[in-house]
Design a protein around this motif. Sequence first.
Motif, PDB file in Angstrom:
ATOM      1  N   ASP A 195       0.824  -1.201   0.000  1.00 21.14           N
ATOM      2  CA  ASP A 195       0.000   0.000   0.000  1.00 21.14           C
ATOM      3  C   ASP A 195       0.859   1.252   0.000  1.00 21.14           C
ATOM      4  O   ASP A 195       0.564   2.231  -0.691  1.00 21.14           O
ATOM      5  CB  ASP A 195      -0.913  -0.022   1.230  1.00 21.14           C
ATOM      6  N   ALA A 196       1.953   1.226   0.754  1.00 18.89           N
ATOM      7  CA  ALA A 196       2.836   2.391   0.838  1.00 18.89           C
ATOM      8  C   ALA A 196       3.446   2.718  -0.512  1.00 18.89           C
ATOM      9  O   ALA A 196       3.450   3.876  -0.950  1.00 18.89           O
ATOM     10  CB  ALA A 196       3.939   2.127   1.865  1.00 18.89           C
ATOM     11  N   LEU A 197       3.957   1.715  -1.199  1.00 22.27           N
ATOM     12  CA  LEU A 197       4.611   1.954  -2.486  1.00 22.27           C
ATOM     13  C   LEU A 197       3.606   2.343  -3.559  1.00 22.27           C
ATOM     14  O   LEU A 197       3.891   3.176  -4.421  1.00 22.27           O
ATOM     15  CB  LEU A 197       5.389   0.710  -2.910  1.00 22.27           C
ATOM     16  N   TYR A 257       1.898   6.099  -2.174  1.00 21.58           N
ATOM     17  CA  TYR A 257       2.640   7.257  -1.711  1.00 21.58           C
ATOM     18  C   TYR A 257       3.992   7.466  -2.391  1.00 21.58           C
ATOM     19  O   TYR A 257       4.675   8.440  -2.088  1.00 21.58           O
ATOM     20  CB  TYR A 257       2.852   7.166  -0.198  1.00 21.58           C
ATOM     21  N   SER A 258       4.399   6.592  -3.294  1.00 24.31           N
ATOM     22  CA  SER A 258       5.711   6.747  -3.927  1.00 24.31           C
ATOM     23  C   SER A 258       5.803   8.031  -4.745  1.00 24.31           C
ATOM     24  O   SER A 258       6.805   8.752  -4.686  1.00 24.31           O
ATOM     25  CB  SER A 258       6.019   5.536  -4.816  1.00 24.31           C
ATOM     26  N   ALA A 259       4.758   8.334  -5.526  1.00 17.46           N
ATOM     27  CA  ALA A 259       4.783   9.538  -6.363  1.00 17.46           C
ATOM     28  C   ALA A 259       4.840  10.798  -5.496  1.00 17.46           C
ATOM     29  O   ALA A 259       5.634  11.712  -5.750  1.00 17.46           O
ATOM     30  CB  ALA A 259       3.565   9.574  -7.280  1.00 17.46           C
ATOM     31  N   LEU A 291       1.558  13.529   4.661  1.00 17.19           N
ATOM     32  CA  LEU A 291       1.316  12.879   3.374  1.00 17.19           C
ATOM     33  C   LEU A 291       0.608  11.543   3.560  1.00 17.19           C
ATOM     34  O   LEU A 291      -0.342  11.227   2.838  1.00 17.19           O
ATOM     35  CB  LEU A 291       2.650  12.672   2.653  1.00 17.19           C
ATOM     36  N   VAL A 292       1.046  10.757   4.541  1.00 17.57           N
ATOM     37  CA  VAL A 292       0.461   9.430   4.733  1.00 17.57           C
ATOM     38  C   VAL A 292      -0.731   9.446   5.684  1.00 17.57           C
ATOM     39  O   VAL A 292      -1.610   8.591   5.597  1.00 17.57           O
ATOM     40  CB  VAL A 292       1.532   8.435   5.236  1.00 17.57           C
ATOM     41  N   GLU A 293      -0.773  10.407   6.601  1.00 19.23           N
ATOM     42  CA  GLU A 293      -1.878  10.463   7.564  1.00 19.23           C
ATOM     43  C   GLU A 293      -3.149  10.982   6.929  1.00 19.23           C
ATOM     44  O   GLU A 293      -4.239  10.429   7.151  1.00 19.23           O
ATOM     45  CB  GLU A 293      -1.493  11.353   8.748  1.00 19.23           C
ATOM     46  N   GLN A 294      -3.042  12.023   6.136  1.00 21.49           N
ATOM     47  CA  GLN A 294      -4.226  12.667   5.578  1.00 21.49           C
ATOM     48  C   GLN A 294      -4.394  12.417   4.089  1.00 21.49           C
ATOM     49  O   GLN A 294      -5.396  12.829   3.507  1.00 21.49           O
ATOM     50  CB  GLN A 294      -4.186  14.169   5.858  1.00 21.49           C
ATOM     51  N   GLY A 295      -3.431  11.752   3.468  1.00 20.44           N
ATOM     52  CA  GLY A 295      -3.550  11.460   2.046  1.00 20.44           C
ATOM     53  C   GLY A 295      -3.578  12.692   1.171  1.00 20.44           C
ATOM     54  O   GLY A 295      -4.127  12.665   0.067  1.00 20.44           O
ATOM     55  N   CYS A 296      -2.997  13.789   1.644  1.00 18.67           N
ATOM     56  CA  CYS A 296      -2.999  15.030   0.872  1.00 18.67           C
ATOM     57  C   CYS A 296      -1.824  15.029  -0.107  1.00 18.67           C
ATOM     58  O   CYS A 296      -0.909  14.215  -0.013  1.00 18.67           O
ATOM     59  CB  CYS A 296      -2.931  16.237   1.796  1.00 18.67           C
TER      60      CYS A 296
END
Length: 268
Positions: A104-106, A109-111, A168-173
Amino acid sequence: MSDDRADTDSQGEAAAHHPSVMRALRKSIADAWLYLGLFVAVNVIWVILLGLPLGLLGRLALNPAVAVGGLLTTVLTLAAGNAMLFRLANRMAHGDVSLRDFRDALARYSAGSLALVLVLLAILALGAFNVYFYLQVVSGPWWRVIGVVWGYVVVMFALAMLYCYPLLVEQGCGPLTAMKRSVLLTLDNPGYTLGVAGALVLWTFVAVLPALLAIPVLVGLSALVLCFVEAGFVALVANNALLELLRKYERSERQDDVGGSLPGDPGS
Protein backbone atom coordinates in the motif's frame (compact mmCIF):
# COMPACT_ATOMS: atom_id res chain seq x y z
CA MET A 1 -19.69 21.52 43.70
CA SER A 2 -20.74 20.02 40.38
CA ASP A 3 -19.63 23.20 38.59
CA ASP A 4 -16.18 22.94 40.17
CA ARG A 5 -15.95 19.31 39.11
CA ALA A 6 -16.99 20.23 35.57
CA ASP A 7 -14.35 22.96 35.45
CA THR A 8 -11.73 20.49 36.69
CA ASP A 9 -12.74 17.94 34.03
CA SER A 10 -12.62 20.64 31.36
CA GLN A 11 -9.15 21.71 32.45
CA GLY A 12 -8.00 18.10 32.51
CA GLU A 13 -9.37 17.53 29.02
CA ALA A 14 -7.60 20.63 27.73
CA ALA A 15 -4.33 19.51 29.32
CA ALA A 16 -4.73 16.06 27.80
CA HIS A 17 -4.96 17.61 24.34
CA HIS A 18 -1.97 19.88 24.85
CA PRO A 19 0.87 18.57 22.64
CA SER A 20 3.62 16.97 24.67
CA VAL A 21 7.11 16.16 23.38
CA MET A 22 7.66 13.59 26.11
CA ARG A 23 4.34 11.88 25.37
CA ALA A 24 5.26 11.62 21.69
CA LEU A 25 8.66 10.14 22.58
CA ARG A 26 7.22 7.64 25.07
CA LYS A 27 4.56 6.57 22.59
CA SER A 28 7.22 6.08 19.90
CA ILE A 29 9.36 3.90 22.16
CA ALA A 30 6.30 1.83 23.09
CA ASP A 31 5.33 1.43 19.40
CA ALA A 32 8.86 0.38 18.44
CA TRP A 33 8.86 -2.26 21.17
CA LEU A 34 5.36 -3.50 20.38
CA TYR A 35 6.17 -3.98 16.67
CA LEU A 36 9.85 -4.71 17.17
CA GLY A 37 10.27 -7.25 14.36
CA LEU A 38 8.47 -5.15 11.76
CA PHE A 39 10.14 -1.99 13.06
CA VAL A 40 13.62 -3.45 12.55
CA ALA A 41 12.71 -4.89 9.14
CA VAL A 42 11.42 -1.53 7.88
CA ASN A 43 14.55 0.22 9.12
CA VAL A 44 16.86 -2.30 7.42
CA ILE A 45 14.97 -2.07 4.11
CA TRP A 46 15.20 1.74 4.21
CA VAL A 47 18.96 1.57 4.87
CA ILE A 48 19.40 -0.84 1.94
CA LEU A 49 17.33 1.30 -0.42
CA LEU A 50 19.40 4.35 0.46
CA GLY A 51 22.79 2.73 1.04
CA LEU A 52 23.20 0.62 -2.10
CA PRO A 53 22.72 3.44 -4.63
CA LEU A 54 24.88 5.77 -2.56
CA GLY A 55 27.64 3.16 -2.41
CA LEU A 56 27.54 2.68 -6.17
CA LEU A 57 27.43 6.43 -6.69
CA GLY A 58 30.62 6.86 -4.70
CA ARG A 59 32.45 4.22 -6.73
CA LEU A 60 31.26 5.47 -10.11
CA ALA A 61 31.61 9.20 -9.45
CA LEU A 62 34.52 9.47 -11.92
CA ASN A 63 32.13 8.85 -14.79
CA PRO A 64 29.79 11.89 -15.00
CA ALA A 65 27.06 10.11 -16.97
CA VAL A 66 27.01 7.14 -14.62
CA ALA A 67 27.17 9.45 -11.61
CA VAL A 68 24.06 11.32 -12.79
CA GLY A 69 22.26 8.02 -13.29
CA GLY A 70 23.34 6.88 -9.84
CA LEU A 71 22.14 10.13 -8.31
CA LEU A 72 18.73 9.79 -9.96
CA THR A 73 18.52 6.18 -8.78
CA THR A 74 19.35 7.29 -5.24
CA VAL A 75 16.57 9.88 -5.33
CA LEU A 76 14.07 7.28 -6.59
CA THR A 77 15.03 4.69 -3.99
CA LEU A 78 15.00 7.33 -1.25
CA ALA A 79 11.47 8.34 -2.27
CA ALA A 80 10.30 4.72 -2.25
CA GLY A 81 12.04 4.08 1.06
CA ASN A 82 10.51 7.15 2.67
CA ALA A 83 7.03 6.21 1.45
CA MET A 84 7.41 2.76 3.00
CA LEU A 85 9.08 3.99 6.18
CA PHE A 86 6.58 6.71 7.06
CA ARG A 87 3.50 4.73 6.01
CA LEU A 88 4.49 1.77 8.18
CA ALA A 89 5.47 4.09 11.04
CA ASN A 90 2.08 5.79 10.70
CA ARG A 91 0.26 2.48 10.97
CA MET A 92 2.39 1.49 13.98
CA ALA A 93 1.49 4.79 15.64
CA HIS A 94 -2.19 4.00 15.06
CA GLY A 95 -1.74 0.44 16.36
CA ASP A 96 -3.02 -1.13 13.14
CA VAL A 97 -0.26 -2.41 10.88
CA SER A 98 0.13 -5.44 8.62
CA LEU A 99 2.39 -6.69 5.85
CA ARG A 100 -0.01 -5.44 3.17
CA ASP A 101 0.92 -1.91 4.23
CA PHE A 102 4.25 -2.41 2.42
CA ARG A 103 2.44 -2.74 -0.90
CA ASP A 104 0.00 0.00 0.00
CA ALA A 105 2.84 2.39 0.84
CA LEU A 106 4.61 1.95 -2.49
CA ALA A 107 1.41 2.01 -4.56
CA ARG A 108 -0.18 5.06 -2.95
CA TYR A 109 2.64 7.26 -1.71
CA SER A 110 5.71 6.75 -3.93
CA ALA A 111 4.78 9.54 -6.36
CA GLY A 112 4.01 12.02 -3.58
CA SER A 113 7.16 10.98 -1.74
CA LEU A 114 9.26 11.58 -4.85
CA ALA A 115 7.73 15.03 -5.31
CA LEU A 116 8.46 15.87 -1.67
CA VAL A 117 12.07 14.70 -1.97
CA LEU A 118 12.67 16.81 -5.08
CA VAL A 119 10.93 19.96 -3.82
CA LEU A 120 12.44 19.85 -0.34
CA LEU A 121 15.95 19.20 -1.67
CA ALA A 122 15.55 22.06 -4.15
CA ILE A 123 14.34 24.47 -1.47
CA LEU A 124 17.06 23.54 1.01
CA ALA A 125 19.77 23.67 -1.68
CA LEU A 126 18.56 27.09 -2.88
CA GLY A 127 18.40 28.36 0.70
CA ALA A 128 21.87 27.05 1.56
CA PHE A 129 23.32 28.62 -1.59
CA ASN A 130 21.77 31.99 -0.78
CA VAL A 131 23.04 31.88 2.81
CA TYR A 132 26.56 31.18 1.55
CA PHE A 133 26.32 33.80 -1.20
CA TYR A 134 25.05 36.68 0.96
CA LEU A 135 27.25 35.92 3.96
CA GLN A 136 30.50 34.91 2.23
CA VAL A 137 30.60 36.11 -1.38
CA VAL A 138 29.18 39.64 -1.24
CA SER A 139 29.99 42.18 1.43
CA GLY A 140 27.96 44.81 3.21
CA PRO A 141 25.59 44.90 6.20
CA TRP A 142 22.40 44.78 4.13
CA TRP A 143 23.57 41.71 2.21
CA ARG A 144 24.28 40.01 5.52
CA VAL A 145 20.75 40.77 6.66
CA ILE A 146 19.44 39.03 3.55
CA GLY A 147 21.74 36.10 4.30
CA VAL A 148 20.39 35.83 7.84
CA VAL A 149 16.81 35.92 6.51
CA TRP A 150 17.63 33.07 4.14
CA GLY A 151 19.15 31.24 7.08
CA TYR A 152 15.84 31.48 8.93
CA VAL A 153 14.04 30.21 5.82
CA VAL A 154 16.34 27.18 5.68
CA VAL A 155 15.81 26.45 9.38
CA MET A 156 12.04 26.82 9.05
CA PHE A 157 11.84 24.41 6.14
CA ALA A 158 14.19 21.99 7.89
CA LEU A 159 11.83 22.01 10.89
CA ALA A 160 8.75 21.78 8.68
CA MET A 161 10.14 18.61 7.09
CA LEU A 162 9.30 16.94 10.40
CA TYR A 163 5.60 16.96 9.48
CA CYS A 164 5.69 16.69 5.65
CA TYR A 165 5.82 12.91 5.30
CA PRO A 166 3.57 12.17 8.28
CA LEU A 167 0.92 14.50 6.79
CA LEU A 168 1.32 12.88 3.37
CA VAL A 169 0.46 9.43 4.73
CA GLU A 170 -1.88 10.46 7.56
CA GLN A 171 -4.23 12.67 5.58
CA GLY A 172 -3.55 11.46 2.05
CA CYS A 173 -3.00 15.03 0.87
CA GLY A 174 -0.78 16.08 -2.02
CA PRO A 175 2.87 17.01 -1.47
CA LEU A 176 2.28 20.75 -1.85
CA THR A 177 -0.60 20.66 0.62
CA ALA A 178 1.54 18.63 3.01
CA MET A 179 4.32 21.22 2.76
CA LYS A 180 1.91 24.12 3.28
CA ARG A 181 0.34 22.52 6.34
CA SER A 182 3.78 21.56 7.68
CA VAL A 183 4.98 25.14 7.52
CA LEU A 184 1.79 26.45 9.12
CA LEU A 185 1.94 23.85 11.89
CA THR A 186 5.57 24.78 12.54
CA LEU A 187 4.76 28.49 12.71
CA ASP A 188 1.74 27.85 14.93
CA ASN A 189 3.64 25.52 17.30
CA PRO A 190 7.29 26.67 17.27
CA GLY A 191 8.16 25.58 20.81
CA TYR A 192 6.72 22.10 20.42
CA THR A 193 8.32 21.62 17.00
CA LEU A 194 11.71 22.79 18.27
CA GLY A 195 11.36 20.40 21.20
CA VAL A 196 10.65 17.39 18.97
CA ALA A 197 13.38 18.34 16.50
CA GLY A 198 15.85 18.93 19.33
CA ALA A 199 15.09 15.53 20.83
CA LEU A 200 15.67 13.83 17.47
CA VAL A 201 18.92 15.74 16.88
CA LEU A 202 20.15 14.80 20.37
CA TRP A 203 19.18 11.16 19.83
CA THR A 204 20.97 11.06 16.46
CA PHE A 205 24.04 12.78 17.90
CA VAL A 206 24.28 10.21 20.72
CA ALA A 207 23.84 7.39 18.19
CA VAL A 208 26.61 8.54 15.82
CA LEU A 209 29.05 10.03 18.35
CA PRO A 210 30.90 6.74 19.05
CA ALA A 211 31.42 6.23 15.32
CA LEU A 212 32.63 9.81 14.84
CA LEU A 213 35.06 9.49 17.73
CA ALA A 214 36.10 5.99 16.59
CA ILE A 215 35.57 4.55 20.06
CA PRO A 216 36.42 0.85 19.47
CA VAL A 217 34.06 -0.64 22.03
CA LEU A 218 31.04 1.38 20.93
CA VAL A 219 31.49 1.72 17.15
CA GLY A 220 29.72 -1.58 16.57
CA LEU A 221 26.83 -0.54 18.82
CA SER A 222 26.55 2.75 16.95
CA ALA A 223 26.43 0.90 13.62
CA LEU A 224 23.71 -1.41 14.93
CA VAL A 225 21.60 1.54 16.06
CA LEU A 226 21.97 3.29 12.71
CA CYS A 227 21.17 0.15 10.70
CA PHE A 228 18.31 -1.25 12.80
CA VAL A 229 16.78 1.66 14.73
CA GLU A 230 17.62 5.21 13.62
CA ALA A 231 15.41 5.86 10.57
CA GLY A 232 12.44 3.93 11.96
CA PHE A 233 12.56 5.75 15.28
CA VAL A 234 12.74 9.15 13.57
CA ALA A 235 9.71 8.24 11.46
CA LEU A 236 7.79 7.00 14.51
CA VAL A 237 8.54 10.14 16.49
CA ALA A 238 7.55 12.36 13.54
CA ASN A 239 4.23 10.52 13.15
CA ASN A 240 3.42 10.53 16.85
CA ALA A 241 4.44 14.19 17.09
CA LEU A 242 2.00 15.00 14.28
CA LEU A 243 -0.80 13.01 15.91
CA GLU A 244 -0.20 14.97 19.11
CA LEU A 245 -0.66 18.19 17.15
CA LEU A 246 -3.70 17.02 15.23
CA ARG A 247 -5.56 16.30 18.47
CA LYS A 248 -5.07 19.94 19.33
CA TYR A 249 -7.09 20.92 16.28
CA GLU A 250 -9.91 18.46 16.72
CA ARG A 251 -13.29 20.17 16.84
CA SER A 252 -15.06 17.26 18.46
CA GLU A 253 -14.19 14.03 20.25
CA ARG A 254 -16.68 12.28 17.97
CA GLN A 255 -15.08 13.61 14.78
CA ASP A 256 -13.93 10.68 12.66
CA ASP A 257 -11.16 12.61 10.86
CA VAL A 258 -8.28 12.77 13.33
CA GLY A 259 -6.86 15.62 11.31
CA GLY A 260 -9.50 18.10 12.43
CA SER A 261 -9.11 21.64 11.10
CA LEU A 262 -5.50 22.61 10.52
CA PRO A 263 -4.12 26.14 10.16
CA GLY A 264 -4.72 27.29 6.63
CA ASP A 265 -7.64 24.92 5.97
CA PRO A 266 -10.81 26.50 4.53
CA GLY A 267 -12.95 27.78 7.35
CA SER A 268 -10.24 27.42 10.01
